[in-house]
Design a protein around this motif. Structure first.
Motif, PDB file in Angstrom:
ATOM      1  N   MET B 115       0.803  -1.180   0.134  1.00 36.72           N
ATOM      2  CA  MET B 115       0.128   0.177   0.039  1.00 36.72           C
ATOM      3  C   MET B 115       0.780   1.293   0.031  1.00 36.72           C
ATOM      4  SD  MET B 115      -2.775  -1.119   2.557  1.00 36.72           S
ATOM      5  CE  MET B 115      -3.618   0.466   2.689  1.00 36.72           C
ATOM      6  N   PHE B 116       2.138   1.241   0.659  1.00 34.51           N
ATOM      7  CA  PHE B 116       2.926   2.328   0.582  1.00 34.51           C
ATOM      8  C   PHE B 116       3.380   2.838  -0.653  1.00 34.51           C
ATOM      9  CE2 PHE B 116       7.284   3.699   0.788  1.00 34.51           C
ATOM     10  CZ  PHE B 116       7.246   4.669   1.007  1.00 34.51           C
ATOM     11  N   PHE B 117       3.941   1.526  -1.459  1.00 41.34           N
ATOM     12  CA  PHE B 117       4.252   1.892  -2.734  1.00 41.34           C
ATOM     13  C   PHE B 117       3.309   2.580  -3.663  1.00 41.34           C
ATOM     14  CE2 PHE B 117       7.890  -1.291  -1.907  1.00 41.34           C
ATOM     15  CZ  PHE B 117       8.827  -0.468  -1.911  1.00 41.34           C
ATOM     16  N   GLY B 118       2.016   1.593  -3.435  1.00 43.88           N
ATOM     17  CA  GLY B 118       0.894   2.192  -4.218  1.00 43.88           C
ATOM     18  C   GLY B 118       0.726   3.845  -3.795  1.00 43.88           C
ATOM     19  N   THR B 119       0.759   4.113  -2.642  1.00 47.64           N
ATOM     20  CA  THR B 119       0.442   5.466  -2.408  1.00 47.64           C
ATOM     21  C   THR B 119       1.512   6.507  -3.132  1.00 47.64           C
ATOM     22  OG1 THR B 119      -0.514   4.614  -0.337  1.00 47.64           O
ATOM     23  CG2 THR B 119      -0.373   6.965  -0.610  1.00 47.64           C
ATOM     24  N   ALA B 120       2.736   5.769  -2.813  1.00 53.03           N
ATOM     25  CA  ALA B 120       3.859   6.681  -3.526  1.00 53.03           C
ATOM     26  C   ALA B 120       3.729   6.793  -4.987  1.00 53.03           C
ATOM     27  CB  ALA B 120       5.210   5.985  -3.246  1.00 53.03           C
ATOM     28  N   PHE B 121       3.357   5.697  -5.675  1.00 50.29           N
ATOM     29  CA  PHE B 121       2.909   5.985  -6.958  1.00 50.29           C
ATOM     30  C   PHE B 121       1.900   6.983  -7.584  1.00 50.29           C
ATOM     31  CE2 PHE B 121       0.401   4.889 -10.752  1.00 50.29           C
ATOM     32  CZ  PHE B 121       1.366   4.602 -11.853  1.00 50.29           C
ATOM     33  N   ILE B 122       0.931   6.801  -6.484  1.00 51.93           N
ATOM     34  CA  ILE B 122      -0.249   8.160  -6.946  1.00 51.93           C
ATOM     35  C   ILE B 122       0.332   9.417  -6.668  1.00 51.93           C
ATOM     36  CG2 ILE B 122      -2.254   8.703  -6.173  1.00 51.93           C
ATOM     37  CD1 ILE B 122      -3.307   5.915  -5.392  1.00 51.93           C
ATOM     38  N   VAL B 123       1.255   9.569  -5.480  1.00 53.64           N
ATOM     39  CA  VAL B 123       1.612  10.888  -5.187  1.00 53.64           C
ATOM     40  C   VAL B 123       2.529  11.323  -6.367  1.00 53.64           C
ATOM     41  CG1 VAL B 123       3.431  12.078  -3.539  1.00 53.64           C
ATOM     42  CG2 VAL B 123       1.500  10.699  -2.792  1.00 53.64           C
ATOM     43  N   LEU B 124       3.699  10.319  -6.905  1.00 53.43           N
ATOM     44  CA  LEU B 124       4.590  10.822  -7.941  1.00 53.43           C
ATOM     45  C   LEU B 124       3.826  11.256  -9.201  1.00 53.43           C
ATOM     46  CD1 LEU B 124       7.171   8.186  -7.660  1.00 53.43           C
ATOM     47  CD2 LEU B 124       7.616  10.599  -7.303  1.00 53.43           C
ATOM     48  N   HIS B 125       2.658  10.405  -9.481  1.00 53.06           N
ATOM     49  CA  HIS B 125       1.967  10.684 -10.786  1.00 53.06           C
ATOM     50  C   HIS B 125       1.162  11.988 -10.692  1.00 53.06           C
ATOM     51  CE1 HIS B 125       0.200   8.116 -14.215  1.00 53.06           C
ATOM     52  NE2 HIS B 125       0.559   9.454 -14.574  1.00 53.06           N
ATOM     53  N   GLY B 126       0.631  12.478  -9.364  1.00 52.40           N
ATOM     54  CA  GLY B 126      -0.146  13.674  -9.345  1.00 52.40           C
ATOM     55  C   GLY B 126       0.689  14.823  -9.316  1.00 52.40           C
ATOM     56  N   MET B 127       2.053  14.681  -8.955  1.00 52.35           N
ATOM     57  CA  MET B 127       3.194  15.590  -9.342  1.00 52.35           C
ATOM     58  C   MET B 127       3.279  15.809 -10.772  1.00 52.35           C
ATOM     59  SD  MET B 127       5.589  14.670  -6.305  1.00 52.35           S
ATOM     60  CE  MET B 127       7.055  15.793  -6.522  1.00 52.35           C
ATOM     61  N   GLU B 128       3.627  14.647 -11.289  1.00 56.43           N
ATOM     62  CA  GLU B 128       3.848  14.826 -12.771  1.00 56.43           C
ATOM     63  C   GLU B 128       2.533  15.546 -13.670  1.00 56.43           C
ATOM     64  OE1 GLU B 128       5.894  13.693 -15.028  1.00 56.43           O
ATOM     65  OE2 GLU B 128       4.877  13.195 -16.887  1.00 56.43           O
ATOM     66  N   TRP B 129       1.266  15.098 -13.217  1.00 53.13           N
ATOM     67  CA  TRP B 129      -0.011  15.627 -13.530  1.00 53.13           C
ATOM     68  C   TRP B 129       0.032  17.161 -13.495  1.00 53.13           C
ATOM     69  CZ3 TRP B 129      -5.726  13.498 -13.947  1.00 53.13           C
ATOM     70  CH2 TRP B 129      -5.577  12.193 -14.692  1.00 53.13           C
ATOM     71  N   SER B 130       0.152  17.459 -12.185  1.00 52.58           N
ATOM     72  CA  SER B 130       0.153  19.039 -11.919  1.00 52.58           C
ATOM     73  C   SER B 130       1.306  19.816 -12.723  1.00 52.58           C
ATOM     74  CB  SER B 130       0.361  19.028 -10.396  1.00 52.58           C
ATOM     75  OG  SER B 130       1.523  19.093  -9.874  1.00 52.58           O
ATOM     76  N   HIS B 131       2.464  19.072 -13.031  1.00 51.62           N
ATOM     77  CA  HIS B 131       3.521  19.998 -13.697  1.00 51.62           C
ATOM     78  C   HIS B 131       2.668  20.123 -15.151  1.00 51.62           C
ATOM     79  CE1 HIS B 131       7.154  20.576 -15.465  1.00 51.62           C
ATOM     80  NE2 HIS B 131       7.026  19.684 -16.365  1.00 51.62           N
ATOM     81  N   LEU B 132       2.228  19.219 -15.619  1.00 49.60           N
ATOM     82  CA  LEU B 132       1.837  19.271 -17.040  1.00 49.60           C
ATOM     83  C   LEU B 132       0.678  20.187 -17.178  1.00 49.60           C
ATOM     84  CD1 LEU B 132       1.798  15.409 -18.353  1.00 49.60           C
ATOM     85  CD2 LEU B 132       3.326  17.402 -19.099  1.00 49.60           C
ATOM     86  N   ILE B 133      -0.266  20.119 -16.320  1.00 48.18           N
ATOM     87  CA  ILE B 133      -1.724  20.778 -16.107  1.00 48.18           C
ATOM     88  C   ILE B 133      -1.093  22.328 -15.955  1.00 48.18           C
ATOM     89  CG2 ILE B 133      -3.505  21.659 -15.008  1.00 48.18           C
ATOM     90  CD1 ILE B 133      -3.921  18.779 -14.341  1.00 48.18           C
ATOM     91  N   HIS B 134       0.005  22.345 -15.197  1.00 46.08           N
ATOM     92  CA  HIS B 134       0.543  23.890 -15.156  1.00 46.08           C
ATOM     93  C   HIS B 134       1.162  24.359 -16.385  1.00 46.08           C
ATOM     94  CE1 HIS B 134       2.247  27.103 -12.590  1.00 46.08           C
ATOM     95  NE2 HIS B 134       3.334  26.956 -13.300  1.00 46.08           N
ATOM     96  N   GLU B 135       1.591  23.549 -17.277  1.00 46.33           N
ATOM     97  CA  GLU B 135       2.284  23.875 -18.437  1.00 46.33           C
ATOM     98  C   GLU B 135       1.090  24.179 -19.534  1.00 46.33           C
ATOM     99  OE1 GLU B 135       5.181  21.954 -20.869  1.00 46.33           O
ATOM    100  OE2 GLU B 135       5.894  20.973 -19.189  1.00 46.33           O
TER     101      GLU B 135
END
Lengths: 193, 225
Positions: B115-135
């Motif tokens: 579950m920890f790894f899964g949550t880490a995946f979601i957090v990393l992906h969220g950062m990636e998403w917000s970066h792209l949306i910001h662009e």
């Protein structure tokens, strides 16, 4: 009398096998000049192959029932203590699989930075991904250690259904070709400019 | 369970097809929950395949397609996300092995690790998403500089990217919830229940093995740094 009972099915099945082989032969002869053949010949080939299957069904079933050919659907008998022992790989094996998956991913990322032709690159990436998917399904999802009946139910069904999606791609090509034609004409973007 | 044992003993003596399929036995030798999970995985495979094929179709039939992912942050992030998901699969395998060995507490710890790894995946992906949306990447619009850089690109890049990775992220999210439920009630779970949740988790991992090369590695930006 018993001897006759043994001989009769053998003789009849032999005749059926000969007929099936003859039908395959006719199909092969038709396919010989397939290059100039049209839809009619294709139809003829399919009918011949269908006949061959019809002829061959009975002898094959007979051989199957008598255990004369490989029986893929029947597993080896389960040992007496069999079912609650830990099926599946050891932790060491799983670690090796994990390492292999990481290595394949590394190769994929490395290839991403080689300036390869798009089609070649796509084929390699899909191939590597299919290998990775196979490893995950076989070892992590324990498919390798399930009954053969179950494997034959799940895997071919999924693969056939996935292949059906490929029907769409000729249409995508047509769409692109049509766009290629229209791009010489004024498009919305150039009109706006 | 005792009944199942008897059935299996009988099957072991006479492994013939007619007996297997005439009812009253377990032709696949797996429980109904696990069979149901496999059937769900088959149908979900087709869902993701349809999305990925639709993406390939649009990309194949477009004049041009954006290749916007630079080494940093996008490729680094997605590679780390791949590593995280693969590791979470490994911890899940250990959890199933522990559950099968009857060590439920250990199994719970491994599930918590997953579950920890899964949550880490979601957090990393969220950062990636917000970066792209910001662009400036949206479902129906490309960032202005991309439209210039990759002339004639389809604006569907955003819909395919957010659609596919979004559905995948939703699967990771529900997987974390599912695993949390299993970890919470581990005492009432049979080893096969743990294995069933593991099947779902591995499937989510498997899907990412196709999303990562098709979405990210096929769209690497060489012109950047």
């Amino acid at each position: 009398m018993e001897q006759a009972n043994e001989k009769e099915p053998k003789l009849l099945n032999g005749i059926l096998i000969v007929l099936a082989l003859a039908a395959v032969g006719v199909a092969a002869m038709t396919a010989g000049d397939l290059l100039k053949a049209g839809t009619d010949d294709l139809f003829l080939i399919l009918v011949c192959l269908l006949l061959a299957v019809l002829f061959a069904v009975n002898p094959l079933l007979w051989a199957y029932r008598n255990g004369k050919i490989f029986q893929p659907l029947v597993d080896e008998p389960v040992e007496a203590h069999g079912h609650d022992e830990a099926h599946g790989g050891s932790n060491r094996e799983n670690l090796i699989i994990w390492g292999a998956l990481l290595a394949l991913t590394g190769i994929e990322i490395y290839l991403g930075y080689k300036h390869l032709n798009a089609i070649l690159m796509l084929s390699i990436l899909i191939g590597l991904s299919l290998i990775k998917a196979g490893l995950i399904v076989a070892y992590f999802m324990h498919m390798k250690f399930e009954r053969k009946t179950f494997i034959y139910t799940v895997i071919p069904t999924t693969i056939v259904l996935l292949c059906l999606f490929a029907i769409l791609f000729p249409d995508g090509r047509r769409l692109r070709d049509n766009r290629g034609v229209t791009s010489a004409m004024p498009t919305e973007a150039s009109v706006e400019k | 369970m005792a009944e199942a044992n008897v059935v299996m003993m009988r099957e072991a003596k006479a492994p013939s097809l007619a007996d297997e399929w005439s009812g009253g036995s377990f032709p696949y030798r797996i429980g109904h929950r696990k069979l149901g999970m496999w059937l769900f995985i088959m149908s979900d495979t087709l869902t993701f395949a349809a999305l990925l094929i639709a993406y390939s179709y649009v990309r194949f039939s477009s004049e041009n397609w954006p290749k916007p992912f630079p080494f940093f942050p996008s490729i680094i992030f997605s590679s780390v996300m791949t590593l995280v998901l693969l590791s979470s699969s490994l911890t899940m395998v250990f959890a199933v092995a522990a559950a099968k060995a009857g060590r439920k507490k250990k199994a719970r710890y491994w599930i918590l690790g997953t579950m920890f790894f899964g949550t880490a995946f979601i957090v990393l992906h969220g950062m990636e998403w917000s970066h792209l949306i910001h662009e400036g990447l949206y479902l129906n619009a490309l960032p202005a500089d991309w439209a210039e850089k990759f002339g004639g690109s389809s604006i569907l890049f955003g819909s395919t990217f957010f659609g596919i990775t979004g559905l995948h992220m939703f699967h990771v999210f529900t997987g974390v919830l599912y695993l949390g439920f299993v970890a919470l009630r581990i005492r009432k779970m049979t080893p096969e229940d743990v294995e069933t949740s593991g099947l779902y988790w591995h499937f989510v991992d498997l899907v990412w093995m196709f999303v990562f090369p098709l979405i990210y590695l096929m769209s690497i930006d060489f012109t950047g740094h």
